[in-house]
Design a protein around this motif. Structure first.
Motif, PDB file in Angstrom:
ATOM      1  N   PRO A 162      30.814 -16.692  52.289  1.00  0.00           N
ATOM      2  CA  PRO A 162      31.074 -16.434  53.704  1.00  0.00           C
ATOM      3  C   PRO A 162      31.635 -17.641  54.436  1.00  0.00           C
ATOM      4  O   PRO A 162      32.384 -17.496  55.398  1.00  0.00           O
ATOM      5  CB  PRO A 162      29.696 -16.026  54.259  1.00  0.00           C
ATOM      6  CG  PRO A 162      28.715 -16.448  53.241  1.00  0.00           C
ATOM      7  CD  PRO A 162      29.418 -16.419  51.923  1.00  0.00           C
ATOM      8  N   TRP A 170      30.821 -12.238  47.358  1.00  0.00           N
ATOM      9  CA  TRP A 170      30.294 -12.049  48.712  1.00  0.00           C
ATOM     10  C   TRP A 170      31.418 -12.139  49.740  1.00  0.00           C
ATOM     11  O   TRP A 170      31.452 -11.379  50.710  1.00  0.00           O
ATOM     12  CB  TRP A 170      29.210 -13.082  49.004  1.00  0.00           C
ATOM     13  CG  TRP A 170      28.403 -12.795  50.235  1.00  0.00           C
ATOM     14  CD1 TRP A 170      28.501 -11.710  51.068  1.00  0.00           C
ATOM     15  CD2 TRP A 170      27.351 -13.595  50.773  1.00  0.00           C
ATOM     16  NE1 TRP A 170      27.583 -11.791  52.088  1.00  0.00           N
ATOM     17  CE2 TRP A 170      26.870 -12.936  51.929  1.00  0.00           C
ATOM     18  CE3 TRP A 170      26.780 -14.802  50.398  1.00  0.00           C
ATOM     19  CZ2 TRP A 170      25.838 -13.455  52.707  1.00  0.00           C
ATOM     20  CZ3 TRP A 170      25.743 -15.310  51.167  1.00  0.00           C
ATOM     21  CH2 TRP A 170      25.277 -14.646  52.309  1.00  0.00           C
ATOM     22  N   ALA A 171      32.338 -13.070  49.534  1.00  0.00           N
ATOM     23  CA  ALA A 171      33.488 -13.163  50.433  1.00  0.00           C
ATOM     24  C   ALA A 171      34.278 -11.853  50.416  1.00  0.00           C
ATOM     25  O   ALA A 171      34.665 -11.323  51.471  1.00  0.00           O
ATOM     26  CB  ALA A 171      34.382 -14.322  50.010  1.00  0.00           C
ATOM     27  N   ILE A 211      32.364  -9.122  52.359  1.00  0.00           N
ATOM     28  CA  ILE A 211      32.474  -9.205  53.817  1.00  0.00           C
ATOM     29  C   ILE A 211      33.784  -8.593  54.296  1.00  0.00           C
ATOM     30  O   ILE A 211      33.819  -7.768  55.220  1.00  0.00           O
ATOM     31  CB  ILE A 211      32.363 -10.667  54.283  1.00  0.00           C
ATOM     32  CG1 ILE A 211      30.957 -11.211  54.013  1.00  0.00           C
ATOM     33  CG2 ILE A 211      32.684 -10.786  55.782  1.00  0.00           C
ATOM     34  CD1 ILE A 211      30.823 -12.693  54.275  1.00  0.00           C
ATOM     35  N   PRO A 229      33.669 -11.219  61.808  1.00  0.00           N
ATOM     36  CA  PRO A 229      33.270 -11.895  60.569  1.00  0.00           C
ATOM     37  C   PRO A 229      32.847 -13.347  60.813  1.00  0.00           C
ATOM     38  O   PRO A 229      31.994 -13.878  60.107  1.00  0.00           O
ATOM     39  CB  PRO A 229      34.532 -11.810  59.705  1.00  0.00           C
ATOM     40  CG  PRO A 229      35.209 -10.562  60.158  1.00  0.00           C
ATOM     41  CD  PRO A 229      34.971 -10.528  61.654  1.00  0.00           C
ATOM     42  N   ALA A 249      29.273 -14.854  59.809  1.00  0.00           N
ATOM     43  CA  ALA A 249      29.103 -16.027  58.952  1.00  0.00           C
ATOM     44  C   ALA A 249      28.202 -17.078  59.599  1.00  0.00           C
ATOM     45  O   ALA A 249      27.423 -17.741  58.913  1.00  0.00           O
ATOM     46  CB  ALA A 249      30.466 -16.627  58.624  1.00  0.00           C
ATOM     47  N   THR A 267      24.724 -15.929  59.140  1.00  0.00           N
ATOM     48  CA  THR A 267      24.393 -15.981  57.715  1.00  0.00           C
ATOM     49  C   THR A 267      24.113 -17.411  57.265  1.00  0.00           C
ATOM     50  O   THR A 267      23.497 -17.625  56.213  1.00  0.00           O
ATOM     51  CB  THR A 267      25.538 -15.380  56.884  1.00  0.00           C
ATOM     52  OG1 THR A 267      25.821 -14.066  57.371  1.00  0.00           O
ATOM     53  CG2 THR A 267      25.165 -15.263  55.421  1.00  0.00           C
TER      54      THR A 267
END
Length: 302
Positions: A113, A162-163, A166, A238, A242, A245
């Motif tokens: 992220p 994970w990127a 997202i 996003p 992030a 996160t």
């Protein structure tokens, strides 16, 4: 609509709701990961991830009523790719947890992220923060010669997945209504994982305690957060996702100590904190880009 004091109340309320929900999902995911760490040595990562997806399927499939005309590759390709990303992300992360420990694996995975937030940046501050974060991760990987190379590779794989997760979840949330995209992605990931899970399953290792933990992992790490991610990413960008996160590695480290009995050195604790602070600094000081009309329309609907 905006006011002289900032965003309109309705927009601000949606952002606050999305942010609080994202904090809750972060706690849920990391608690589920800690529980997964208890049973991975017993049944293996494939079984744990497949169990997660089975629980998720049990939650979303009963409310999913697809129309045959809508089941086209052109319409559903982001959801299909999301399913692949989910399978790769979860499997590689759990294997990394088994090899590195929850706190360290979660910190390395967070590079995913972070990359999403910084990929288009050209600021010197972002370069500095990225280098600081990289130094923190390098410290965690064992520069003294104790590095588990395979564990680090798996954690980095989880970061990349994970990127992708997202970006694909954002696209799915904007293109497909309700939980349709998530349901398709769940079916895809389950289809990829189940065959290998069956081949590696040791039935004799399953008792009511292991079964209860597997169900708990599915609820905490899949059913709750994945169902809410579409809600969250319709309400926050996003970048904000992030930022929130960034607290994940700290939460993961705490659960690793409390539930898995992991022992972090002072250097490791400092390294985790450095990565989180560097990431939060880089992301929080960026400016939000104007969002395209499609996202504005999506945010105008409940």
């Amino acid at each position: 609509m905006t006011t002289p004091d900032g965003p309109a109340p309705s927009t601000r309320g949606r952002t606050v709701a999305g942010s609080v929900t994202q904090l809750g999902t972060s706690v849920s995911v990391n608690l589920g990961s800690a529980l997964a760490g208890l049973v991975i040595p017993v049944v293996g990562a494939f079984v744990v991830v497949a169990a997660r997806q089975l629980v998720m399927a049990a939650v979303v499939l009963p409310i999913y009523r697809p129309k045959r005309a809508h089941l086209t590759l052109r319409r559903l390709w982001p959801a299909l790719l999301l399913g692949v990303a989910m399978a790769v992300m979860n499997l590689s992360f759990y294997e990394a947890v088994h090899l590195l420990g929850l706190g360290i694996a979660a910190t390395i995975e967070f590079l995913g992220p972070l990359a999403v937030a910084l990929v288009a940046s050209r600021r010197a501050l972002d370069v500095v923060c990225a280098l600081v974060a990289a130094a923190g991760v390098f410290t965690l990987t064992g520069f003294d010669g104790t590095m588990n190379v395979w564990g680090v590779v798996l954690a980095l794989t989880a970061a990349g997945a994970w990127a992708a997760y997202i970006l694909l979840t954002r696209r799915v949330a904007l293109r497909l209504p309700g939980l349709e995209g998530l349901t398709v992605a769940t079916v895809v990931s389950l289809a990829l994982l189940l065959p290998i899970a069956f081949l590696t399953l040791d039935v004799s290792a399953i008792d009511w305690r292991v079964l209860a933990i597997l169900v708990g992992v599915g609820v905490l790490s899949s059913a709750i957060p994945y169902s809410l991610d579409t809600f969250v990413l319709r309400r926050i960008t996003p970048r904000l996702y992030a930022i929130i996160t960034a607290s994940g590695p700290v939460v993961a480290a705490i659960f690793g100590v409390l539930i898995l009995g992991e022992h972090l050195t002072v250097v490791e604790v400092v390294a985790i904190a450095v990565v989180c602070i560097a990431a939060a600094t880089a992301i929080a000081t960026q400016r939000d880009r104007p969002r395209p009309p499609l996202e504005q329309v999506a945010e105008s609907t409940p």
